[in-house]
Design a protein around this motif. Structure first.
Motif, mmCIF file in Angstrom:
data_model
loop_
_atom_site.group_PDB
_atom_site.id
_atom_site.type_symbol
_atom_site.label_atom_id
_atom_site.label_comp_id
_atom_site.label_asym_id
_atom_site.label_seq_id
_atom_site.Cartn_x
_atom_site.Cartn_y
_atom_site.Cartn_z
ATOM 1 N N PHE A 70 -6.665 10.343 -37.976
ATOM 2 C CA PHE A 70 -5.668 9.900 -39.078
ATOM 3 C C PHE A 70 -4.673 9.012 -37.905
ATOM 4 C CE2 PHE A 70 -8.075 12.610 -41.972
ATOM 5 C CZ PHE A 70 -7.439 12.350 -43.001
ATOM 6 N N LEU A 71 -4.888 9.527 -36.720
ATOM 7 C CA LEU A 71 -3.947 9.935 -35.786
ATOM 8 C C LEU A 71 -3.885 7.452 -35.556
ATOM 9 C CD1 LEU A 71 -1.032 10.162 -33.818
ATOM 10 C CD2 LEU A 71 -3.328 10.739 -32.246
ATOM 11 N N ILE A 72 -5.226 7.973 -35.331
ATOM 12 C CA ILE A 72 -5.405 6.105 -35.511
ATOM 13 C C ILE A 72 -5.416 4.958 -36.668
ATOM 14 C CG2 ILE A 72 -7.699 4.736 -34.482
ATOM 15 C CD1 ILE A 72 -8.708 7.067 -32.877
ATOM 16 N N GLU A 75 -2.022 4.389 -36.253
ATOM 17 C CA GLU A 75 -0.716 4.172 -36.077
ATOM 18 C C GLU A 75 -0.950 2.469 -35.915
ATOM 19 O OE1 GLU A 75 1.046 3.809 -33.351
ATOM 20 O OE2 GLU A 75 1.061 6.350 -33.678
ATOM 21 N N GLN A 76 -2.262 1.904 -36.860
ATOM 22 C CA GLN A 76 -2.523 0.135 -37.605
ATOM 23 C C GLN A 76 -1.755 0.724 -38.587
ATOM 24 O OE1 GLN A 76 -6.544 -0.279 -40.201
ATOM 25 N NE2 GLN A 76 -6.693 -2.183 -38.431
ATOM 26 N N ASN A 79 1.794 -0.872 -36.983
ATOM 27 C CA ASN A 79 1.318 -1.660 -36.192
ATOM 28 C C ASN A 79 1.200 -3.615 -37.419
ATOM 29 O OD1 ASN A 79 0.806 -1.771 -33.416
ATOM 30 N ND2 ASN A 79 0.541 0.228 -33.230
ATOM 31 N N GLY B 74 -1.551 11.339 -39.620
ATOM 32 C CA GLY B 74 -1.342 11.132 -38.069
ATOM 33 C C GLY B 74 -0.610 11.662 -37.682
ATOM 34 N N GLU B 112 -10.850 6.692 -26.476
ATOM 35 C CA GLU B 112 -9.444 7.078 -26.825
ATOM 36 C C GLU B 112 -8.789 7.208 -27.540
ATOM 37 O OE1 GLU B 112 -9.217 5.250 -21.714
ATOM 38 O OE2 GLU B 112 -7.372 5.527 -23.248
ATOM 39 N N VAL B 113 -8.217 8.477 -27.128
ATOM 40 C CA VAL B 113 -6.863 8.488 -28.289
ATOM 41 C C VAL B 113 -5.822 8.653 -27.288
ATOM 42 C CG1 VAL B 113 -5.705 9.913 -30.468
ATOM 43 C CG2 VAL B 113 -8.241 9.435 -29.606
ATOM 44 N N THR B 114 -4.835 7.604 -27.961
ATOM 45 C CA THR B 114 -3.210 7.583 -27.042
ATOM 46 C C THR B 114 -2.446 8.897 -27.661
ATOM 47 O OG1 THR B 114 -3.215 4.882 -26.612
ATOM 48 C CG2 THR B 114 -1.687 5.975 -26.861
ATOM 49 N N LEU B 115 -2.297 10.008 -27.333
ATOM 50 C CA LEU B 115 -1.392 10.912 -28.102
ATOM 51 C C LEU B 115 0.319 10.405 -27.736
ATOM 52 C CD1 LEU B 115 -2.429 14.815 -26.563
ATOM 53 C CD2 LEU B 115 -2.294 13.035 -28.779
ATOM 54 N N THR B 126 2.448 -4.249 -22.683
ATOM 55 C CA THR B 126 3.432 -3.139 -23.909
ATOM 56 C C THR B 126 2.507 -3.593 -24.831
ATOM 57 O OG1 THR B 126 5.245 -4.116 -22.553
ATOM 58 C CG2 THR B 126 5.454 -2.557 -24.799
ATOM 59 N N ILE B 130 -0.050 -0.681 -27.401
ATOM 60 C CA ILE B 130 0.758 -0.394 -29.268
ATOM 61 C C ILE B 130 -0.587 -0.526 -29.628
ATOM 62 C CG2 ILE B 130 2.773 -1.276 -30.602
ATOM 63 C CD1 ILE B 130 4.461 -1.368 -28.815
ATOM 64 N N TRP B 131 -0.872 -1.904 -29.640
ATOM 65 C CA TRP B 131 -1.711 -1.542 -30.383
ATOM 66 C C TRP B 131 -3.434 -0.904 -30.352
ATOM 67 C CZ3 TRP B 131 -3.248 -3.755 -34.805
ATOM 68 C CH2 TRP B 131 -2.266 -4.284 -35.631
ATOM 69 N N GLN B 133 -3.243 1.713 -29.946
ATOM 70 C CA GLN B 133 -3.286 3.156 -30.648
ATOM 71 C C GLN B 133 -4.117 3.333 -31.810
ATOM 72 O OE1 GLN B 133 0.632 5.570 -29.892
ATOM 73 N NE2 GLN B 133 1.011 2.973 -29.534
ATOM 74 N N ALA B 134 -4.437 2.087 -32.221
ATOM 75 C CA ALA B 134 -4.429 1.709 -33.855
ATOM 76 C C ALA B 134 -6.224 1.205 -33.545
ATOM 77 C CB ALA B 134 -3.776 0.594 -34.020
ATOM 78 N N LYS B 135 -6.352 1.428 -32.273
ATOM 79 C CA LYS B 135 -8.315 1.178 -32.363
ATOM 80 C C LYS B 135 -8.452 2.412 -32.038
ATOM 81 C CE LYS B 135 -6.940 -3.680 -32.200
ATOM 82 N NZ LYS B 135 -6.917 -5.003 -30.902
ATOM 83 N N LEU B 136 -10.756 2.599 -32.553
ATOM 84 C CA LEU B 136 -10.886 3.401 -32.812
ATOM 85 C C LEU B 136 -12.429 3.355 -31.836
ATOM 86 C CD1 LEU B 136 -12.336 5.138 -35.738
ATOM 87 C CD2 LEU B 136 -11.301 6.246 -34.121
#
Lengths: 263, 263
Positions: A70-72, A75-76, A79, B74, B112-115, B126, B130-131, B133-136
């Protein structure tokens, strides 16, 4: 078909209701779920197996909670909104310049969604604002950013948000009467900014301005919040509204510059 | 039942596959969905009506995208992790003190999941972060924070992550050979920190240290990243590892203090 309710799939609706129940309670057991969802424990187990296998739910001993997926995905959502990318820098700047809390807000089904926030040096209430981002129940009528958004939605939509969510009271200053709210929204449209004078949290004031795109469509709002002691009347009524409106103006120009650039 | 695959619900699995497809493509039409999901346009329409009604998907003209509800769910995932609340302040501090990018990372299904992350004054890359974080698809083996995590997972689990995801190459320096990776993970365990020497992005170096809880369970890792020009060998190999391990140590102590406090 136009006048009929569109067909939906019951098992998918149930899965969504299960996710919403987990969101509300943070973590649940099968027995907790059975209290709200009208299914046998065996069927609920099958739903949970499916949601775990798909990566949306994690199980630890007997407890289920929402998964990092859900976090990922979230973030989409953040973004893909140009408002976030442009607003992030301005909001950091606002927090840095004033020392207060700065917020970038949008709306979803009549609720507040925080796209970004930044805490200044004199930041107060940080924990609340951090948790705030995780709550669907945050209503638009009790905050400056929310009222700035409501003031620029079609009246019909505002009435439907009120019908759906009610006008819950947060403090003795929260506007809970529909016609008083409409008068307030009219004033907000005239003056170009919204104030929250202890309507969300006692002792806290906030100022917000709406953000529109090139086609004058409402995108969200930008706001500053600080304790009343930091915002005496002259600062709250006279200085800050212009400051916040200037920042909204900067975001709007940057968004248009970006659009022109991408054409 | 133990040796059987648990029963699942096909329509819920399909709904999840639809959400994953939207996540991958950012926005889709019914025709796009039909390419990947083996359903008629009529059935897909029914799925989309359901997901829209439940608030997980939004429709704009003919295009569907993920709804802000994911952002809110999220944030709950983030907020329920003590690692986030404790690590946030330390990570801000690291970015402020060094001027580099600081990251707080955890893992989900081998990704990886960015907290949380914070960008220092001399921040580089940067937009990527930032992006990110939105990628599985972000894999653990090509970053310092990811390798710090992999080094502390059971070998069986690391092998299964590799079987599942492969060891994709990002740069000429990425470790793509299984046994080389295991030697590297052994070294990381011995020295207590992980390095990424242009393995993720050419010209970028990073240092990470793992974070464990009181029961020695792995929670995630904390890292710093900066361009090679900012991290010459002495700084990269000698100074920064200690700095990052000290910060991991601070986070671990703060987490335990919090646990003791809540007992």
């Amino acid at each position: 078909m136009d006048n009929e309710t569109p067909r939906t799939i019951q098992s998918v609706e149930r899965a969504c209701a299960i996710l919403e129940k987990i969101h509300q309670d943070r973590e649940v057991t099968l027995t907790d779920l059975a209290e709200d969802i009208d299914l046998s424990l065996g069927s609920l187990q099958t739903y949970m197996n499916t949601l775990c296998r798909c990566g949306f739910v994690v199980k630890e001993s007997r407890t289920y909670s929402l998964a990092p997926q859900f976090l990922i995905y979230g973030e989409q959502v953040r973004n893909t909104l140009p408002l976030y990318h442009v607003g992030r820098k301005v909001v950091d700047n606002m927090a840095h310049e004033t020392g207060y809390n700065a917020h970038l807000i949008t709306d979803h089904n009549g609720r507040e969604v925080t796209l970004y926030q930044s805490f200044g040096e004199d930041s107060v209430g940080t924990d609340l604002y951090i948790w705030h981002q995780a709550k669907l129940e945050w209503q638009l009528h009790w905050s400056a950013s929310g009222k700035a958004i409501l003031a620029h939605l079609p009246e019909k939509q505002v009435r439907s948000v009120i019908r759906e969510n009610g006008l819950q009271r947060r403090t003795p200053h929260t506007i809970t009467d529909e016609e008083t709210l409409f008068t307030e929204l009219e004033r907000i449209r005239e003056q170009g900014y919204a104030l929250n004078d202890e309507e969300e949290i006692s002792g806290l004031r906030a100022v917000a301005a709406p953000i529109h795109d090139q086609q004058e469509r409402l995108l969200g709002s930008v706001s500053l919040s600080a304790p009343k002691s930091e915002l005496p009347d002259d600062r709250f009524y006279d200085e800050l509204p212009n400051y916040v409106m200037n920042k909204a103006n900067i975001i709007q120009v940057e968004l248009q510059a970006r659009d022109v650039n991408e054409e």
